[in-house]
Every structure is written in structure tokens, then in C-alpha cells.
Enzyme design. Structure first.
Site, short mmCIF file in Angstrom:
data_model
loop_
_atom_site.label_atom_id
_atom_site.label_comp_id
_atom_site.label_asym_id
_atom_site.label_seq_id
_atom_site.Cartn_x
_atom_site.Cartn_y
_atom_site.Cartn_z
N ASP A 13 0.82 -1.21 0.00
CA ASP A 13 0.00 0.00 0.00
C ASP A 13 0.86 1.26 0.00
O ASP A 13 0.64 2.17 -0.80
CB ASP A 13 -0.93 0.01 1.23
CG ASP A 13 -2.04 -1.02 1.12
OD1 ASP A 13 -2.34 -1.46 0.00
OD2 ASP A 13 -2.61 -1.39 2.17
N ARG A 93 0.17 4.49 16.94
CA ARG A 93 -0.27 5.50 15.97
C ARG A 93 -0.05 6.95 16.42
O ARG A 93 0.39 7.76 15.60
CB ARG A 93 -1.75 5.28 15.59
CG ARG A 93 -2.05 3.94 14.92
CD ARG A 93 -1.07 3.55 13.86
NE ARG A 93 -1.52 2.37 13.11
CZ ARG A 93 -0.78 1.72 12.23
NH1 ARG A 93 0.47 2.11 11.99
NH2 ARG A 93 -1.24 0.67 11.58
N ASP A 122 -7.22 2.92 12.42
CA ASP A 122 -5.92 3.57 12.28
C ASP A 122 -5.99 4.91 11.57
O ASP A 122 -5.30 5.86 11.92
CB ASP A 122 -4.94 2.63 11.57
CG ASP A 122 -4.52 1.48 12.48
OD1 ASP A 122 -4.36 1.73 13.69
OD2 ASP A 122 -4.36 0.36 11.99
N SER A 173 -4.19 -9.95 6.98
CA SER A 173 -3.71 -8.57 7.09
C SER A 173 -3.03 -8.45 8.45
O SER A 173 -3.65 -8.64 9.49
CB SER A 173 -4.89 -7.61 6.96
OG SER A 173 -4.53 -6.36 7.49
N1 ARG Z 1 -7.84 -3.91 15.57
C1 ARG Z 1 -6.59 -3.38 16.02
C2 ARG Z 1 -6.70 -1.90 16.26
O1 ARG Z 1 -7.60 -1.29 15.79
C3 ARG Z 1 -5.46 -3.73 15.08
C4 ARG Z 1 -5.43 -2.98 13.80
C5 ARG Z 1 -4.39 -3.46 12.90
N2 ARG Z 1 -4.12 -2.51 11.88
C6 ARG Z 1 -3.97 -2.84 10.62
N3 ARG Z 1 -3.76 -1.86 9.80
N4 ARG Z 1 -4.05 -4.07 10.17
O2 ARG Z 1 -5.88 -1.35 16.93
#
Ligand code: ARG
Length: 412
Positions: A13, A93, A122, A173
Site C-alpha cells: 500500500d 499510531r 488507524d 492482514s
Molecule cells: N484492531 C486493532 C486496532 O484497531 C489492530 C489494527 C491493525 N491494523 C492494521 N492496519 N491491520 O488497533
């Protein structure tokens, strides 16, 4: 061309984003790779970003800051989202948003970008963090604006003369950093299906763990881990070693259906051996050093704190207030915890603290008891006063005959 700083992981990405931002949006792209640990793309970050046409690449090792200022305060607070998720991605983040803003300033960039989709948490954490720290920066989210399938991305890059030897596509993912790994998508989207073995990478299946347990000892100072097996160690070393020993013993697997901020329920597979061990040990040290009222209120505020972190509100006055309370609760949370790691479990088997509220002379049933048992009678008489009065004035008259007989009838 205006400059843009992109949070760059080295994956499809964000590699596609470098080209797209340059060709389609007319930016000079500075690829900023923030190393929060465990990224398998780390060795190829610079070559890939340059191949995709970045103006330059910057790599920042943020592991220590990540643990010291983000993960460990969340640990001391007991912040675990929905009693399951130790918040690895969510905690990283805001640090990434902060570094994007800092680097944009240093580089004279007018925009920043990240590779998040429009379906997850995110994007919220990045966007809210960035717009809070520098409202003047433009935020671009190439994956959200122009989602391309993986094959389309590869074709797009090839069309521009970029042929990157991508490894085999994994079935999930993945996001990972030193505090934890998350796996989503593929067969995991069926919440009835047991995760296949390949969903896990950091931890062994219970049947493959050693027959003999491993004992470890963690020392905390004011709620922060500072020693492992009696030797002082920095945050990165402690967490890396606990991830290793925990993983070998199958500790830290979490299978959870989670509520995203954007309203979607999502099935998540987490592996966080160090976080699970450290939270377990920390909780037991608090059981020794905090009063029951402190434990009760702190648990309540920890839930609020976990939600604030999860929902991207790190840079807020609400956070500052909670952090001040949490720091205050940790004044006496200093001591050592011994754990037994075995067959997927981290079990506390011993704890000691200079400020312990546990008093053996009071607790003992053996000789040396200093507790005055006769004083219990008066205490219970007063403690039970409220229910006796209420029963006499309000309840007894409404109770069926059979129950009335069993209730106290005397003077309150
Ligand atoms: N569900 C988790 C969160 O919101 C993990 C997210 C993982 N991020 C990703 N881009 N695959 O913090």
C-alpha cells in the site's frame, strides 16, 4: 513540487502510495519509516522506497520511546481494550502522527500521508493526531482515496517501470510492533472458525510448548518494569525477552471480536506475549500495594483510558487528566513478581513489595496472630445496622410468611 512526508512501512500500500502521490498528486515524497519493532520489511525499506521514486527515505528507531512513553504508561494504567486487546497498534499510531508532524516541519513539507484504509481505526488515530498537533498540515490517505487490489498495485508499479520482488502474499492482514501482533481478514473473518496454525507467528501452539515450565521474575518501579530475572534492563530488552520466552511457552494468544470506532465488529487474532505477562504481573503487584477502593476506581478509569487510546484521542486534555491520576496510583507499585510460564499460561506464583499492604501477622491462622477476633463482633453489629433497619422498616412486612420467620425481628 510541494513536499509530503509519508508514513512508510515498506508494504504494497505505502510503496504504491509513493508513486501515486508523485505522479497523480504532484508531490515530492519523503518516505518516513518509523521502526516500532518487529517489522519484517525493515531491511528493504530504503531500497523499496527509493525504487518507488521517493525523494528521500528517513528511518527513525522509535522502539524505546514507544515503550517508555506509550506502551508502559498504558501497562501501568492497566489499559486493555474490551478486557482483551493490549492496544499494540493503537498505542503506536499517536507516536507515528507526532513523528510525521515533526519531520514535516524539519523538511518544510506542507502535507503528510498514511496508508490506512477507510474502514479501520488507524485512519482515525493518524488523522486526529496530525490535525491536533498541526492543523495547517494537509492529510492525504492514498489507500482510502484510491483503494487498489494488490494485483492492481503491482501492475500500476510495473507500468511505471518499478518491479519489486514482493514475497508471497500472506493469507492475513498483519500489523505488528514490539508490543504485539494483529492478524485480520481471510478465514479469520468467520468468527466460528478456529484460527489456522498460520495465523500465529510469535507464539507456539500449546501442544508444541516445552513440557517443563519456565520461571521468570519481573521487577517494577512505580508501575514500570525495570528488571528481568534480577538484572536491570531497558524497556526494549525486557519486552523482547518476554516476547521470546512467552512465545516459546505459548503465552499471549488472544482471539477476540472487537468493536471498531467506525461501528464495525471485527474478529482479531492478537499475539502479545510480553504485554500479557507484564499486565498479569502488574495486576498482582497492585493487589498487594493498592487498597480495595483504589483498585476498584482504577479499573473503571482504565476502561476509559483504553477507549481513549483505542479511539485516537491520545493528544487530549482528558488524557492528561487520566495520566495524572494513573501516575499517582503507581506511587507504591514497586516490587517483584514471580511467574510460571507453561502450556500457554502465565501464572503469578509469588509477589513481594516494600510497600505491601499484605500483613502476615494479620492474615495468619497460625501462632503470632495479631488480629483481635473479639473486635469483629462489634464491627459486624455496626456493619449490619443498615440492613437491619431497612428490613424492619421496609422489607419484613412485604416478605412471605416463610421468609419472615428467618429474618431478625429484634430491636435494630
Ligand atoms: N484492531 C486493532 C486496532 O484497531 C489492530 C489494527 C491493525 N491494523 C492494521 N492496519 N491491520 O488497533
Amino acid at each position: 513540487m510541494p513536499k509530503l512526508v509519508l508514513s512508510y512501512s515498506g508494504g504494497h500500500d505505502t510503496t504504491t502510495a509513493i508513486k501515486w502521490l508523485t505522479v497523480e498528486q504532484g508531490y515530492d515524497v519523503i518516505a518516513l519509516n518509523i521502526d516500532v519493532g518487529k517489522s519484517r520489511e525493515q531491511p528493504v525499506v530504503e531500497s523499496r522506497a527509493m525504487a518507488a521514486g521517493a525523494l528521500k527515505v528517513r528511518v527513525i528507531d522509535a522502539k524505546e520511546d514507544f515503550l517508555r512513553y506509550f506502551a508502559f504508561p498504558a501497562l501501568a494504567a492497566g489499559a486493555v481494550y474490551q478486557d482483551a486487546y493490549p492496544l499494540a497498534t493503537a498505542l503506536a499510531r499517536p507516536l507515528m502522527a507526532k513523528l510525521l508532524v515533526d519531520v514535516a516541519k524539519e523538511e518544510g513539507a506542507t502535507a503528510v500521508a498514511h496508508g490506512c484504509t477507510g474502514k479501520g481505526n488507524d485512519q482515525v488515530r493518524f488523522d486526529v493526531g496530525i490535525m491536533t498537533l498541526d492543523p495547517a498540515l494537509e492529510i492525504v490517505a492514498p489507500t482510502r482515496e484510491n483503494a487498489m487490489a494488490r494485483e492492481t498495485q503491482i501492475d500500476y508499479l510495473k507500468k511505471h517501470g518499478i518491479d519489486i520482488p514482493w514475497g508471497a502474499k500472506g493469507p492475513f492482514s498483519i500489523d505488528e510492533n514490539i508490543w504485539g501482533r494483529s492478524a485480520e481478514a481471510g478465514v479469520l473473518e468467520d468468527p466460528w472458525q478456529e484460527p489456522p496454525p498460520e495465523a500465529y507467528e510469535w507464539t507456539r501452539a500449546v501442544e508444541d510448548t516445552p513440557a517443563e515450565p519456565t520461571y521468570i521474575e519481573i521487577g517494577y518501579e512505580h508501575g514500570m518494569p525495570t528488571t528481568l530475572d534480577h538484572s536491570t534492563a531497558g524497556p526494549v530488552e525486557i519486552v523482547e525477552r518476554l516476547n521470546d520466552v512467552g512465545g516459546i511457552n505459548g503465552v499471549g494468544r488472544i482471539d477476540h471480536v472487537e468493536d471498531r470506532l467506525v461501528g464495525i465488529k471485527s474478529r482479531e487474532i492478537y499475539e502479545s506475549p510480553a504485554a500479557v505477562i507484564l499486565h498479569t504481573a502488574h495486576r498482582s503487584l497492585e493487589a498487594m500495594t493498592l487498597s480495595k477502593q483504589q483498585i476498584k476506581l482504577k479499573k473503571h478509569i482504565a476502561t476509559e483510558y483504553a477507549e481513549l487510546i483505542y479511539n485516537g484521542l491520545w493528544f487530549s486534555a482528558h488524557h492528561q487528566d487520566i495520566a495524572a491520576y494513573m501516575a499517582s496510583t503507581q506511587r507504591h507499585v514497586t516490587g517483584a513478581v514471580r511467574l510460571r510460564l507453561h502450556r500457554g499460561q502465565a501464572v503469578v506464583v509469588g509477589r513481594s513489595a516494600p510497600g505491601s499492604l499484605y500483613d502476615r501477622a494479620l492474615a495468619t491462622y497460625d501462632r503470632g496472630d495479631t488480629y483481635d477476633q473479639s473486635a469483629a463482633v462489634g464491627f459486624i453489629n455496626i456493619w449490619g445496622l443498615q440492613t437491619r433497619v431497612q428490613a424492619r422498616k421496609q422489607l419484613l412486612s412485604q416478605l412471605p410468611e416463610a421468609l419472615k420467620i428467618a429474618m431478625p425481628q429484634g430491636d435494630a
